[in-house]
Design a protein around this motif. Structure first.
Motif, PDB file in Angstrom:
ATOM      1  N   ARG A 220       0.820  -1.219   0.000  1.00 51.68           N
ATOM      2  CA  ARG A 220       0.000   0.000   0.000  1.00 51.68           C
ATOM      3  C   ARG A 220       0.854   1.270   0.000  1.00 51.68           C
ATOM      4  N   LEU A 221       1.947   1.250  -0.725  1.00 57.31           N
ATOM      5  CA  LEU A 221       2.834   2.413  -0.787  1.00 57.31           C
ATOM      6  C   LEU A 221       2.617   3.240  -2.052  1.00 57.31           C
ATOM      7  N   ALA A 222       1.941   2.657  -3.031  1.00 58.18           N
ATOM      8  CA  ALA A 222       1.788   3.311  -4.333  1.00 58.18           C
ATOM      9  C   ALA A 222       0.353   3.765  -4.550  1.00 58.18           C
ATOM     10  N   GLN A 223      -0.158   4.544  -3.618  1.00 57.33           N
ATOM     11  CA  GLN A 223      -1.540   4.979  -3.678  1.00 57.33           C
ATOM     12  C   GLN A 223      -1.687   6.280  -4.474  1.00 57.33           C
ATOM     13  N   TYR A 224      -2.833   6.430  -5.115  1.00 57.16           N
ATOM     14  CA  TYR A 224      -3.165   7.654  -5.824  1.00 57.16           C
ATOM     15  C   TYR A 224      -3.285   8.808  -4.807  1.00 57.16           C
ATOM     16  N   PRO A 225      -2.877  10.036  -5.124  1.00 57.90           N
ATOM     17  CA  PRO A 225      -2.598  10.547  -6.472  1.00 57.90           C
ATOM     18  C   PRO A 225      -1.146  10.471  -6.922  1.00 57.90           C
ATOM     19  N   ASP A 226      -0.205  10.265  -5.987  1.00 63.44           N
ATOM     20  CA  ASP A 226       1.208  10.328  -6.370  1.00 63.44           C
ATOM     21  C   ASP A 226       1.785   8.987  -6.790  1.00 63.44           C
ATOM     22  N   GLY A 227       1.235   7.901  -6.231  1.00 64.24           N
ATOM     23  CA  GLY A 227       1.870   6.618  -6.467  1.00 64.24           C
ATOM     24  C   GLY A 227       3.236   6.571  -5.800  1.00 64.24           C
ATOM     25  N   LEU A 228       4.126   5.799  -6.363  1.00 70.39           N
ATOM     26  CA  LEU A 228       5.488   5.685  -5.844  1.00 70.39           C
ATOM     27  C   LEU A 228       6.456   5.736  -7.021  1.00 70.39           C
ATOM     28  N   VAL A 229       7.449   6.605  -6.957  1.00 72.68           N
ATOM     29  CA  VAL A 229       8.421   6.747  -8.041  1.00 72.68           C
ATOM     30  C   VAL A 229       9.805   6.371  -7.536  1.00 72.68           C
ATOM     31  N   LEU A 230      10.419   5.414  -8.205  1.00 75.82           N
ATOM     32  CA  LEU A 230      11.779   4.968  -7.896  1.00 75.82           C
ATOM     33  C   LEU A 230      12.713   5.417  -9.012  1.00 75.82           C
ATOM     34  N   ASP A 231      13.994   5.515  -8.702  1.00 75.75           N
ATOM     35  CA  ASP A 231      14.941   5.960  -9.723  1.00 75.75           C
ATOM     36  C   ASP A 231      15.573   4.785 -10.472  1.00 75.75           C
ATOM     37  N   TYR A 232      14.968   3.602 -10.366  1.00 73.55           N
ATOM     38  CA  TYR A 232      15.458   2.418 -11.072  1.00 73.55           C
ATOM     39  C   TYR A 232      14.267   1.513 -11.386  1.00 73.55           C
ATOM     40  N   TRP A 233      14.432   0.671 -12.406  1.00 72.15           N
ATOM     41  CA  TRP A 233      13.383  -0.289 -12.769  1.00 72.15           C
ATOM     42  C   TRP A 233      13.367  -1.468 -11.804  1.00 72.15           C
ATOM     43  N   LEU A 234      14.528  -2.047 -11.603  1.00 73.79           N
ATOM     44  CA  LEU A 234      14.653  -3.237 -10.770  1.00 73.79           C
ATOM     45  C   LEU A 234      15.860  -3.083  -9.858  1.00 73.79           C
ATOM     46  N   LYS A 235      15.648  -3.234  -8.579  1.00 73.25           N
ATOM     47  CA  LYS A 235      16.749  -3.087  -7.633  1.00 73.25           C
ATOM     48  C   LYS A 235      17.791  -4.170  -7.835  1.00 73.25           C
ATOM     49  N   SER A 236      17.349  -5.350  -8.276  1.00 75.90           N
ATOM     50  CA  SER A 236      18.268  -6.478  -8.432  1.00 75.90           C
ATOM     51  C   SER A 236      19.284  -6.259  -9.542  1.00 75.90           C
ATOM     52  N   VAL A 237      18.949  -5.458 -10.546  1.00 80.53           N
ATOM     53  CA  VAL A 237      19.897  -5.223 -11.641  1.00 80.53           C
ATOM     54  C   VAL A 237      20.531  -3.844 -11.568  1.00 80.53           C
ATOM     55  N   GLN A 238      20.109  -3.047 -10.583  1.00 77.15           N
ATOM     56  CA  GLN A 238      20.608  -1.687 -10.457  1.00 77.15           C
ATOM     57  C   GLN A 238      22.130  -1.602 -10.355  1.00 77.15           C
ATOM     58  N   PRO A 239      22.806  -2.522  -9.614  1.00 78.10           N
ATOM     59  CA  PRO A 239      24.259  -2.372  -9.457  1.00 78.10           C
ATOM     60  C   PRO A 239      25.042  -2.462 -10.760  1.00 78.10           C
ATOM     61  N   PHE A 240      24.520  -3.174 -11.774  1.00 76.39           N
ATOM     62  CA  PHE A 240      25.308  -3.345 -12.994  1.00 76.39           C
ATOM     63  C   PHE A 240      24.571  -2.934 -14.268  1.00 76.39           C
ATOM     64  N   LEU A 241      23.376  -2.336 -14.134  1.00 75.45           N
ATOM     65  CA  LEU A 241      22.640  -1.903 -15.311  1.00 75.45           C
ATOM     66  C   LEU A 241      21.859  -0.641 -14.977  1.00 75.45           C
ATOM     67  N   ALA A 242      22.248   0.464 -15.550  1.00 78.08           N
ATOM     68  CA  ALA A 242      21.556   1.729 -15.306  1.00 78.08           C
ATOM     69  C   ALA A 242      20.237   1.746 -16.066  1.00 78.08           C
ATOM     70  N   THR A 243      19.179   2.231 -15.418  1.00 71.97           N
ATOM     71  CA  THR A 243      17.871   2.343 -16.052  1.00 71.97           C
ATOM     72  C   THR A 243      17.273   3.711 -15.726  1.00 71.97           C
ATOM     73  N   GLY A 244      16.156   3.995 -16.366  1.00 66.85           N
ATOM     74  CA  GLY A 244      15.416   5.191 -16.040  1.00 66.85           C
ATOM     75  C   GLY A 244      14.583   4.991 -14.791  1.00 66.85           C
ATOM     76  N   ALA A 245      13.637   5.884 -14.554  1.00 63.23           N
ATOM     77  CA  ALA A 245      12.787   5.826 -13.366  1.00 63.23           C
ATOM     78  C   ALA A 245      11.646   4.841 -13.563  1.00 63.23           C
TER      79      ALA A 245
END
Length: 369
Positions: free
Chosen positions: A82-107
Motif C-alpha cells: 500500500r505504498l503506491a496509492q493515488y494521487p502520487d503513487g510511488l516513483v523509484l529511480d530504477y526499474w529493478l533493484k536487483s539489476v541496479q548495481p550493474f545496469l543503469a535504467t530510467g525511473a
C-alpha cells in the motif's frame, strides 16, 4: 512421478516437500506466497539461486523487447504494501533493484491497481512514461476509457501485460487505439517465469533453462501441439523445496517450432481465469483485489468468492467453519466496503466448498452485470 497439486503443498504447510540436504551454495532461503486467488494461498520456500534465474530471465525479456532502458516505465498492479496509492503513487529511480548495481535504467513509477480507471489514466498521463506494465483486464479498461474520453498518451510506446490471460481482443484494441502491440509474459508466484512472448510473434517461448513444462490431457498423457491440456511444471533450481510435476491449475497448448530461430519450446495459447472489473455506482470501474490475508485477519475463512449482482449489491460466498459471529460479519463488511470505497450491500452465504469453474480455475471475483 505422480503429479503434485496445490493441496499437497498446503498440507502441513508443505513441510514434507522441504529438502533435508539443501546445498549451502544455493544461498539463503525465503518464503513466498501466492495471492490466494482460489481463497487458499500456497507458500513455497525459495532460494538465492532461483532469484538469480529470475533476474537473468528479466534481462532476457528486456533485451528481447528491445526496450530503451534509460526511459521511464509505469507499473499499475497490486501493491501489497500500500505504498503506491493515488494521487502520487510511488516513483523509484530504477526499474529493478536487483539489476541496479550493474545496469543503469530510467525511473519507475508505480500505482496500486485498486485505483479507479479514470484516476489511473490521469496518473499515467502525468508520468509521461515510455512503457507500461499492467494486467490485461486493466489494460482493456484503460484503452476503453481513453477511447471514450478521447485521451491520448503520446509518450507511451509499448505495453507489457502480466498475471492474467491476454485475450486477442485486447491485443487488437491496443493496436487500433494506441498504434502498437502488446508484449505478454506468463509466470506464476511459485515458479517465477514460465514463458516469454516471442519478440517477433504472438506466441510464447518456454524458459527451459529454468523449468520443464508439460501439457497433459485428462488422462495424464502428453498433448500434441495445438491440443489444450493442463500445465505441469518442474522447477530445475529450487533445491530448498523442489516442486516436481506441479499441476499449477492452468491450461495451455504447445505450438510448432518458432520460425524466429529460438530453440525454446513454444506455447501457442494460454487459457485461464481472467479477473473481472468491479463496476461502482457511478459507472466507473476498478480491479478489486480483496487479498486473502486480509480476509483471514477477520475470521478463519478458508475460501471466498465475491460476485457482483448489481451496481449496489455483492454476494460474498464463504467457507468458514462454524460461520461468522456478529462481530466478524460486521468487521468483514466494513473491510470490504472500505477497500472498495463504496457502501455496497453485502449478502453473505456460507458453503462447505466453493468449486472451481469448468475450465479448472477459481475466480475470487466475478461480475454478473
Amino acid at each position: 512421478v505422480p503429479l503434485l497439486r496445490r493441496e499437497d503443498i498446503q498440507d502441513d504447510d508443505g513441510r514434507a516437500l522441504l529438502s533435508e540436504r539443501y546445498p549451502k551454495g544455493h544461498g539463503a532461503t525465503k518464503k513466498i506466497s501466492t495471492s490466494g486467488s482460489s481463497g487458499k494461498p500456497v507458500t513455497v520456500l525459495t532460494n538465492a539461486m532461483t532469484a538469480i534465474f529470475w533476474n537473468v530471465i528479466t534481462l532476457r525479456d528486456l533485451l528481447w523487447r528491445r526496450v530503451d532502458m534509460n526511459a521511464k516505465i509505469a507499473v499499475i498492479r497490486f501493491d501489497e504494501n500500500r505504498l503506491a496509492q493515488y494521487p502520487d503513487g510511488l516513483v523509484l529511480d530504477y526499474w529493478l533493484k536487483s539489476v541496479q548495481p550493474f545496469l543503469a535504467t530510467g525511473a519507475c513509477a508505480l500505482l496500486d491497481i485498486s485505483t479507479p480507471v479514470d484516476k489511473q489514466v490521469e496518473w499515467l498521463a502525468r508520468q509521461e512514461a515510455a512503457y507500461l506494465i499492467t494486467y490485461p483486464s486493466n489494460l482493456e479498461a484503460l484503452l476503453q476509457y481513453c477511447h471514450a474520453q478521447q485521451i491520448r498518451l503520446p509518450t507511451l510506446s509499448q505495453v507489457q501485460t502480466v498475471s492474467e490471460v491476454l485475450h486477442p481482443r485486447v491485443r487488437a484494441l491496443c493496436q487500433e487505439l494506441w498504434g502498437f502491440g502488446i508484449d505478454d509474459m506468463y509466470s506464476c508466484q511459485e515458479m517465477g517465469y514460465i514463458a516469454l512472448q516471442c519478440p517477433d510473434h504472438a506466441h510464447y517461448h518456454v524458459q527451459s533453462e529454468n523449468l520443464i513444462v508439460e501439457i497433459l490431457d485428462a488422462d495424464g498423457n502428453p498433448c500434441a501441439p495445438g491440443e489444450a491440456g493442463r500445465v505441469v511444471i518442474s522447477d530445475l533450481h529450487n533445491f530448498a523445496m523442489p516442486l516436481i510435476r506441479y499441476d499449477i491449475g492452468d491450461f495451455a497448448e504447445f505450438g510448432e517450432p518458432c520460425p524466429c530461430g529460438r530453440g525454446l519450446p513454444v506455447l501457442k495459447n494460454i487459457m485461464g481465469r481472467v479477473r473481472g472489473m468491479l463496476t461502482l455506482a457511478d459507472g466507473s470501474r476498478i480491479r478489486p483485489d480483496f487479498g486473502d490475508p486480509h480476509f483471514r485477519e477477520v475470521a478463519d475463512i478458508r475460501q471466498y468468492q465475491v460476485i457482483q449482482k448489481s451496481r449496489e449489491m455483492l454476494e460474498v460466498k464463504l467457507v468458514v467453519p462454524g460461520g461468522l459471529n456478529a462481530s466478524e460479519a460486521r468487521n468483514l463488511r466494513h473491510m470490504i466496503q472500505s477497500q472498495l470505497g463504496h457502501p455496497f450491500e453485502l449478502e453473505f452465504s456460507f458453503h462447505e466448498d466453493i468449486p472451481r469453474s469448468a475450465g479448472g480455475k477459481f475466480e475470487d471475483f466475478r461480475s454478473e452485470l
